[in-house]
Design an enzyme around this catalytic site. Structure first.
Site, PDB file in Angstrom:
ATOM      1  N   ARG A 158       0.798  -1.223   0.000  1.00 17.21           N
ATOM      2  CA  ARG A 158       0.000   0.000   0.000  1.00 17.21           C
ATOM      3  C   ARG A 158       0.840   1.287   0.000  1.00 17.21           C
ATOM      4  O   ARG A 158       0.422   2.319   0.494  1.00 17.21           O
ATOM      5  CB  ARG A 158      -0.937   0.024   1.218  1.00 17.21           C
ATOM      6  CG  ARG A 158      -2.075  -0.983   1.152  1.00 17.21           C
ATOM      7  CD  ARG A 158      -3.099  -0.592   0.082  1.00 17.21           C
ATOM      8  NE  ARG A 158      -4.323  -1.381   0.201  1.00 17.21           N
ATOM      9  CZ  ARG A 158      -4.551  -2.534  -0.416  1.00 17.21           C
ATOM     10  NH1 ARG A 158      -3.614  -3.039  -1.201  1.00 17.21           N
ATOM     11  NH2 ARG A 158      -5.688  -3.172  -0.267  1.00 17.21           N
ATOM     12  N   SER A 209     -11.670   0.894   1.703  1.00 13.60           N
ATOM     13  CA  SER A 209     -11.074   0.613   3.010  1.00 13.60           C
ATOM     14  C   SER A 209     -10.583   1.906   3.652  1.00 13.60           C
ATOM     15  O   SER A 209      -9.876   2.694   3.023  1.00 13.60           O
ATOM     16  CB  SER A 209      -9.899  -0.359   2.866  1.00 13.60           C
ATOM     17  OG  SER A 209     -10.329  -1.596   2.353  1.00 13.60           O
ATOM     18  N   GLU A 279      -6.060   5.110   4.936  1.00 13.92           N
ATOM     19  CA  GLU A 279      -5.834   5.074   3.490  1.00 13.92           C
ATOM     20  C   GLU A 279      -6.455   6.293   2.823  1.00 13.92           C
ATOM     21  O   GLU A 279      -6.192   6.576   1.662  1.00 13.92           O
ATOM     22  CB  GLU A 279      -6.444   3.800   2.888  1.00 13.92           C
ATOM     23  CG  GLU A 279      -5.705   2.530   3.255  1.00 13.92           C
ATOM     24  CD  GLU A 279      -5.998   1.398   2.289  1.00 13.92           C
ATOM     25  OE1 GLU A 279      -6.283   1.675   1.109  1.00 13.92           O
ATOM     26  OE2 GLU A 279      -5.932   0.239   2.696  1.00 13.92           O
TER      27      GLU A 279
END
Length: 300
Positions: A158, A209, A279
């Site tokens: 990520r 998310s 995120e």
């Protein structure tokens, strides 16, 4: 060259959360060349793609932003696949399939565009956007247009080099692999079925998310164990089927979202001693409470 620009532009309809006030100036370049022209004219402009993981303040933003969704040029030669940053992930998956190419199957149900996917090194179900990547064309304020190889991008879970440095992804080149169409379609269908059963419909305003998975753990599991599925603030609530999603169910505001994110963050920290990493990106700055919440969440 005439580049589209909107002033005092209400951005809420462009964002996945369906939240956001008016932006001072919004530029919509349609090519790398137009992007460079705007970036040189507006060196402090923030850059966004499909707003799929971005929360924009309901109070708006007075500065300039560049939206790359109209940068959609694609070329395919054999297994070589080139695309600009504004191409949506679902379109990339479909174009690869139509050309008998494998490597993008996981993108079929993923919201967002190519630039954002590379920025965060998006992945799902065993595939990752960096797997087949050869190089990226980027914009740097210091160096201008540069081309970086996959190895130079510093990909990890990520994350990418772009998150640590002021580098904007404008285009990318991939080397995909050929596979029978039925195999590619079967994997795409499997990925769609999985997303439908594990993530909220895109018809429900959400930003995907909310927090990254800590190493060796699951943010959703931690949030569930901390009781986050019961959280509700103003017009937003945590999705009842998975604790790592926030739904804007009733005209929620950006402050509502940040407040509930903070509740989620502190619940996990208090119960497990783990600080989850968001995120979600944030654009704002006028609202002092939002600034305070962003500091708690470590959103820059």
């Amino acid at each position: 060259m005439s580049i589209e620009v909107r002033e005092n532009f209400a951005v809420d309809k462009l964002t996945s959360f369906k939240i956001g006030g008016k932006i001072g100036r919004v530029y919509f370049p349609t090519s790398v060349q137009e992007f460079v022209e705007v970036a040189e004219k507006e060196p402090d402009a923030e850059v966004f793609g499909n707003f799929s993981n971005t929360l924009v303040s309901s109070d708006g933003y007075d500065g300039a932003i560049i939206v790359t969704t109209k940068m959609k040029n694609v070329s395919v030669e054999g297994t070589n696949f080139k695309a600009e940053c504004g191409v949506k992930s679902q379109m990339l998956a479909k174009l690869a399939y139509e050309n008998g190419l494998s490597g993008f199957e996981f993108m079929i149900g993923v919201p967002g565009s190519l630039g954002g996917m590379i920025f965060m090194n998006a992945s799902a179900r065993g595939q990752c956007v960096s797997d087949k990547l050869k190089n990226v064309t980027c914009w740097s304020k210091e160096k201008g247009l540069i081309v970086l190889s996959k190895d130079e991008m510093g990909f990890e879970y990520r994350t990418s080099r772009c998150q640590a440095e002021d580098i904007i992804i404008l285009a990318a080149e991939f080397e995909l692999e050929t596979k029978p169409l039925d195999e590619i379609k079967a994997l795409m269908d499997s990925n769609l079925d999985f997303r439908k059963s594990h993530q909220p419909s895109l018809a429900l305003p959400n930003c995907g998310s909310v927090f990254r998975n800590p190493e060796g753990n699951s943010a959703g599991r931690l949030l569930d164990a901390a009781g986050a599925k019961n959280f509700e603030v103003g017009g937003v609530h945590v999705w009842e089927n998975h604790a790592n999603f926030i739904i804007n169910s009733s005209a929620g505001t950006s402050e509502d979202v940040l407040e509930i994110m903070c509740k989620m963050f502190l619940a996990v920290k208090d119960k497990f001693g783990i600080e989850l990493k968001p995120e979600v990106r944030f654009l704002g700055g006028k609202n002092l409470r939002e600034v305070e919440l962003c500091k708690i969440l470590n959103i820059k």
